[in-house]
Design a protein around this motif. Sequence first.
Motif, PDB file in Angstrom:
ATOM      1  N   GLY A 121      59.663  97.894  78.948  1.00  0.00           N
ATOM      2  CA  GLY A 121      59.552  98.841  80.062  1.00  0.00           C
ATOM      3  C   GLY A 121      58.668  98.327  81.167  1.00  0.00           C
ATOM      4  N   GLY A 122      57.388  98.171  80.863  1.00  0.00           N
ATOM      5  CA  GLY A 122      56.467  97.577  81.823  1.00  0.00           C
ATOM      6  C   GLY A 122      56.279  98.377  83.090  1.00  0.00           C
ATOM      7  N   ALA A 123      55.897  97.663  84.152  1.00  0.00           N
ATOM      8  CA  ALA A 123      55.586  98.308  85.425  1.00  0.00           C
ATOM      9  C   ALA A 123      56.181  97.523  86.584  1.00  0.00           C
ATOM     10  CB  ALA A 123      54.071  98.421  85.616  1.00  0.00           C
ATOM     11  N   LEU A 124      56.704  98.271  87.541  1.00  0.00           N
ATOM     12  CA  LEU A 124      57.196  97.721  88.801  1.00  0.00           C
ATOM     13  C   LEU A 124      56.337  98.317  89.902  1.00  0.00           C
ATOM     14  CD1 LEU A 124      59.497  96.134  90.333  1.00  0.00           C
ATOM     15  CD2 LEU A 124      60.666  98.333  90.509  1.00  0.00           C
ATOM     16  N   VAL A 125      55.672  97.472  90.682  1.00  0.00           N
ATOM     17  CA  VAL A 125      54.741  97.921  91.716  1.00  0.00           C
ATOM     18  C   VAL A 125      55.259  97.476  93.078  1.00  0.00           C
ATOM     19  CG1 VAL A 125      52.368  97.828  92.565  1.00  0.00           C
ATOM     20  CG2 VAL A 125      52.820  97.689  90.090  1.00  0.00           C
ATOM     21  N   ASN A 126      55.379  98.415  94.010  1.00  0.00           N
ATOM     22  CA  ASN A 126      55.831  98.087  95.362  1.00  0.00           C
ATOM     23  C   ASN A 126      54.692  98.309  96.352  1.00  0.00           C
ATOM     24  OD1 ASN A 126      58.338  97.491  94.354  1.00  0.00           O
ATOM     25  ND2 ASN A 126      59.293  99.396  95.010  1.00  0.00           N
ATOM     26  N   MET A 127      54.375  97.264  97.117  1.00  0.00           N
ATOM     27  CA  MET A 127      53.324  97.336  98.123  1.00  0.00           C
ATOM     28  C   MET A 127      53.882  97.975  99.378  1.00  0.00           C
ATOM     29  SD  MET A 127      50.176  96.765  98.607  1.00  0.00           S
ATOM     30  CE  MET A 127      49.511  97.634 100.045  1.00  0.00           C
ATOM     31  N   LEU A 128      53.492  99.215  99.626  1.00  0.00           N
ATOM     32  CA  LEU A 128      53.997  99.992 100.753  1.00  0.00           C
ATOM     33  C   LEU A 128      52.927 100.082 101.844  1.00  0.00           C
ATOM     34  CD1 LEU A 128      55.707 102.706  98.521  1.00  0.00           C
ATOM     35  CD2 LEU A 128      56.815 100.770  99.628  1.00  0.00           C
ATOM     36  N   SER A 129      52.868 101.211 102.538  1.00  0.00           N
ATOM     37  CA  SER A 129      51.975 101.324 103.688  1.00  0.00           C
ATOM     38  C   SER A 129      51.962 102.772 104.158  1.00  0.00           C
ATOM     39  CB  SER A 129      52.485 100.419 104.821  1.00  0.00           C
ATOM     40  OG  SER A 129      51.830 100.680 106.037  1.00  0.00           O
ATOM     41  N   VAL A 130      50.960 103.136 104.944  1.00  0.00           N
ATOM     42  CA  VAL A 130      51.044 104.443 105.614  1.00  0.00           C
ATOM     43  C   VAL A 130      52.211 104.448 106.601  1.00  0.00           C
ATOM     44  CG1 VAL A 130      48.592 104.969 105.398  1.00  0.00           C
ATOM     45  CG2 VAL A 130      49.397 103.780 107.430  1.00  0.00           C
ATOM     46  N   ALA A 131      52.650 103.252 107.014  1.00  0.00           N
ATOM     47  CA  ALA A 131      53.816 103.152 107.899  1.00  0.00           C
ATOM     48  C   ALA A 131      55.086 103.642 107.212  1.00  0.00           C
ATOM     49  CB  ALA A 131      54.002 101.718 108.367  1.00  0.00           C
ATOM     50  N   SER A 132      55.054 103.764 105.887  1.00  0.00           N
ATOM     51  CA  SER A 132      56.184 104.358 105.173  1.00  0.00           C
ATOM     52  C   SER A 132      56.384 105.813 105.567  1.00  0.00           C
ATOM     53  CB  SER A 132      55.945 104.292 103.662  1.00  0.00           C
ATOM     54  OG  SER A 132      55.768 102.972 103.215  1.00  0.00           O
ATOM     55  N   TRP A 133      55.307 106.456 106.003  1.00  0.00           N
ATOM     56  CA  TRP A 133      55.328 107.891 106.296  1.00  0.00           C
ATOM     57  C   TRP A 133      55.174 108.209 107.773  1.00  0.00           C
ATOM     58  CZ3 TRP A 133      50.959 107.933 102.259  1.00  0.00           C
ATOM     59  CH2 TRP A 133      51.502 107.893 100.965  1.00  0.00           C
ATOM     60  N   ALA A 144      59.946 101.294 110.114  1.00  0.00           N
ATOM     61  CA  ALA A 144      61.244 101.705 109.585  1.00  0.00           C
ATOM     62  C   ALA A 144      61.548 100.986 108.270  1.00  0.00           C
ATOM     63  CB  ALA A 144      62.336 101.418 110.609  1.00  0.00           C
ATOM     64  N   SER A 145      61.200  99.707 108.194  1.00  0.00           N
ATOM     65  CA  SER A 145      61.459  98.958 106.958  1.00  0.00           C
ATOM     66  C   SER A 145      60.602  99.475 105.807  1.00  0.00           C
ATOM     67  CB  SER A 145      61.215  97.461 107.182  1.00  0.00           C
ATOM     68  OG  SER A 145      59.836  97.164 107.317  1.00  0.00           O
ATOM     69  N   LYS A 146      59.365  99.883 106.109  1.00  0.00           N
ATOM     70  CA  LYS A 146      58.493 100.406 105.058  1.00  0.00           C
ATOM     71  C   LYS A 146      58.930 101.804 104.631  1.00  0.00           C
ATOM     72  CE  LYS A 146      55.545  98.100 103.752  1.00  0.00           C
ATOM     73  NZ  LYS A 146      55.596  96.946 102.822  1.00  0.00           N
ATOM     74  N   ALA A 147      59.469 102.579 105.560  1.00  0.00           N
ATOM     75  CA  ALA A 147      60.022 103.879 105.187  1.00  0.00           C
ATOM     76  C   ALA A 147      61.202 103.700 104.236  1.00  0.00           C
ATOM     77  CB  ALA A 147      60.454 104.647 106.434  1.00  0.00           C
ATOM     78  N   ALA A 148      62.057 102.724 104.544  1.00  0.00           N
ATOM     79  CA  ALA A 148      63.188 102.430 103.658  1.00  0.00           C
ATOM     80  C   ALA A 148      62.684 101.927 102.305  1.00  0.00           C
ATOM     81  CB  ALA A 148      64.100 101.399 104.308  1.00  0.00           C
ATOM     82  N   GLN A 149      61.629 101.140 102.318  1.00  0.00           N
ATOM     83  CA  GLN A 149      61.065 100.616 101.071  1.00  0.00           C
ATOM     84  C   GLN A 149      60.493 101.748 100.215  1.00  0.00           C
ATOM     85  OE1 GLN A 149      57.582  98.140 101.482  1.00  0.00           O
ATOM     86  NE2 GLN A 149      58.184  96.810  99.789  1.00  0.00           N
ATOM     87  N   TRP A 150      59.886 102.720 100.852  1.00  0.00           N
ATOM     88  CA  TRP A 150      59.377 103.883 100.107  1.00  0.00           C
ATOM     89  C   TRP A 150      60.533 104.644  99.463  1.00  0.00           C
ATOM     90  CZ3 TRP A 150      58.539 109.338 102.115  1.00  0.00           C
ATOM     91  CH2 TRP A 150      57.875 110.133 101.172  1.00  0.00           C
ATOM     92  N   SER A 151      61.619 104.804 100.209  1.00  0.00           N
ATOM     93  CA  SER A 151      62.777 105.507  99.686  1.00  0.00           C
ATOM     94  C   SER A 151      63.351 104.792  98.460  1.00  0.00           C
ATOM     95  CB  SER A 151      63.854 105.633 100.773  1.00  0.00           C
ATOM     96  OG  SER A 151      64.989 106.317 100.279  1.00  0.00           O
ATOM     97  N   ILE A 152      63.504 103.477  98.534  1.00  0.00           N
ATOM     98  CA  ILE A 152      64.055 102.757  97.384  1.00  0.00           C
ATOM     99  C   ILE A 152      63.066 102.751  96.230  1.00  0.00           C
ATOM    100  CG2 ILE A 152      63.297 100.379  97.884  1.00  0.00           C
ATOM    101  CD1 ILE A 152      66.806 101.509  96.735  1.00  0.00           C
ATOM    102  N   THR A 153      61.778 102.806  96.516  1.00  0.00           N
ATOM    103  CA  THR A 153      60.776 102.920  95.456  1.00  0.00           C
ATOM    104  C   THR A 153      60.982 104.200  94.668  1.00  0.00           C
ATOM    105  OG1 THR A 153      59.145 101.630  96.702  1.00  0.00           O
ATOM    106  CG2 THR A 153      58.293 103.075  94.969  1.00  0.00           C
ATOM    107  N   ASN A 154      61.202 105.302  95.378  1.00  0.00           N
ATOM    108  CA  ASN A 154      61.417 106.586  94.709  1.00  0.00           C
ATOM    109  C   ASN A 154      62.722 106.581  93.927  1.00  0.00           C
ATOM    110  OD1 ASN A 154      59.022 107.666  95.733  1.00  0.00           O
ATOM    111  ND2 ASN A 154      60.013 108.349  97.604  1.00  0.00           N
ATOM    112  N   ALA A 155      63.754 105.953  94.481  1.00  0.00           N
ATOM    113  CA  ALA A 155      65.026 105.852  93.766  1.00  0.00           C
ATOM    114  C   ALA A 155      64.862 105.027  92.491  1.00  0.00           C
ATOM    115  CB  ALA A 155      66.091 105.242  94.671  1.00  0.00           C
ATOM    116  N   LEU A 156      64.121 103.920  92.584  1.00  0.00           N
ATOM    117  CA  LEU A 156      63.872 103.090  91.416  1.00  0.00           C
ATOM    118  C   LEU A 156      63.069 103.841  90.360  1.00  0.00           C
ATOM    119  CD1 LEU A 156      63.037  99.786  93.307  1.00  0.00           C
ATOM    120  CD2 LEU A 156      64.933 100.058  91.696  1.00  0.00           C
ATOM    121  N   ARG A 157      62.137 104.658  90.795  1.00  0.00           N
ATOM    122  CA  ARG A 157      61.340 105.434  89.833  1.00  0.00           C
ATOM    123  C   ARG A 157      62.245 106.332  88.991  1.00  0.00           C
ATOM    124  NH1 ARG A 157      57.879 107.585  93.177  1.00  0.00           N
ATOM    125  NH2 ARG A 157      56.442 105.840  92.956  1.00  0.00           N
TER     126      ARG A 157
END
Length: 232
Positions: A121-133, A144-157
Amino acid sequence: MEIEGSVALVTGANRGIGRAFTHALLARGAAKVYAGVRNPDDFEAPGLEPLRLDVTDPDQIAAAAMTASDATIVINNAGIQAGPDLLEGSLEGARKELEVNYLGTWAVSRAFAPVLAANGGGALVNMLSVASWRANNRFPGYAASKAAQWSITNALRMGLREQGTMVIGVHVGYVDTDATVEVDAPKVEAAEVAAQTMDAISRDELEVLVDETARRVRAALSGPLELLYPTA
């Protein structure tokens, strides 16, 4: 999960936050740390295993997943800021930001999901930013790219929950690295970002709000728009 004895991969490990992640992992007792870099021949760091990894290259990603088939922690840190101004300049830089920050994170996560599953299982860590929000009219493509990265992070979770993989998003304001030399604003040390992320892995926490900026912007998401974008 336990960091001691783990095997980790960090993308964009050659400098800044990525380098701080590798140091923190070794300090917390990781048995092996793969340093994902574009040019391993030019990379030297005691205790690390350099791994050729351009997160926009599908062949390199597949090869990395085979080499680092023992990974139990994957940290998607690779990122760039290359976009144009809001109303002027070529959009090519914005496309590169999406390719690296968003699609690169997605591609690496896809490739390593079965690796993490096979290793418990382990852990997957994504380095995001306040720019995600919060959008930024100086760096609109990056935000915009960090917002998309936050979205895919939540989907991966959600998508990796059944295989027992913990997916962690790390949010922070400006970090004191080469990329922010010309920014006149309060900055967090890269080592602090790494330390708080290691704590989150150890405590099974799914979100890291490193500094006051991240905590304030996160809280503002539930309020009126003026909290995110004050006019005065």
